[in-house]
Scaffold this active site. Sequence first.
Site, mmCIF file in Angstrom:
data_model
loop_
_atom_site.group_PDB
_atom_site.id
_atom_site.type_symbol
_atom_site.label_atom_id
_atom_site.label_comp_id
_atom_site.label_asym_id
_atom_site.label_seq_id
_atom_site.Cartn_x
_atom_site.Cartn_y
_atom_site.Cartn_z
ATOM 1 N N SER A 108 0.837 -1.192 0.000
ATOM 2 C CA SER A 108 0.000 0.000 0.000
ATOM 3 C C SER A 108 0.884 1.259 0.000
ATOM 4 O O SER A 108 1.682 1.436 -0.916
ATOM 5 C CB SER A 108 -0.965 -0.053 1.185
ATOM 6 O OG SER A 108 -2.012 0.876 1.037
ATOM 7 N N HIS B 178 -7.808 -5.592 0.341
ATOM 8 C CA HIS B 178 -6.586 -4.821 0.479
ATOM 9 C C HIS B 178 -5.511 -5.578 1.263
ATOM 10 O O HIS B 178 -4.319 -5.380 1.035
ATOM 11 C CB HIS B 178 -6.903 -3.490 1.181
ATOM 12 C CG HIS B 178 -5.833 -2.468 1.035
ATOM 13 N ND1 HIS B 178 -5.388 -2.002 -0.192
ATOM 14 C CD2 HIS B 178 -5.093 -1.804 1.969
ATOM 15 C CE1 HIS B 178 -4.445 -1.098 -0.015
ATOM 16 N NE2 HIS B 178 -4.239 -0.964 1.286
#
Length: 247
Positions: free
Chosen positions: A94, A227
């Site tokens: 990320s 995610h």
Amino acid sequence: MQAVDPDLWIRRFHPAGPASARLVCLPHAGGAASYYFPLSRALSPGVEVLAIQYPGRQERQLERRRETVAELADEITEVIRPLADQPLYLFGHSLGATVAFEVARRLEGADVKLARMFVSARRAPGLNRNQRVYERSDQELIKQIRSLTGTAPDVFDDPEMTAMVLPAIRSDYKAAETYVYAPGPKLTCPVTALVGDTDPMVSAEEAVAWSEYTDGTFELRIWPGGHFYLETHAADVVSTISAGMPA
């Protein structure tokens, strides 16, 4: 810039052999070096995992938080540049993927050859969604974090714990969301992009676009999940990293 103390930034959780490759791991927004403890355990002793600890969390709680990718990348580059005497790899998840990219640019600009960069759960650098989550209220920021299932739900049930972790999370979100890619030379190292197929933060197309930022080889790996897909596909992620780090 004041000299950067490597001991503040680097965590080594497991021993490694004298000729081991080095994998520098950069955390997600709100994440800490300890997130990479399981990866370090899985790769040791063949790989020396160096997990980066950003300021403003855990034992660095009282330090000034960094709120730009550039500042993080500048300091991390200074810390890890002397470690390139052995094959050097980067892994970022990320926010960490964007930081890894900027670190890679700085290293290659200083004629330091990287062996490979792994970028996880992050769209390519020039793709900006113009989100400004970091400007939202505490409640809305917490709602966003919960939606990604990357933080234990009970963390935000404790007001004291929330007050402790939320400032670092907000600063990290600011760094990620205010990042603007500055055009420049492509990387020369191979790049492997990893992504979950239902990640609301990055689509497969946005992950494929990483191929445009390197003249090296490119590989895309997609797993079921959001995610934090890597938490349910840990063994596959370890295998992918190991395959990208030939002995």
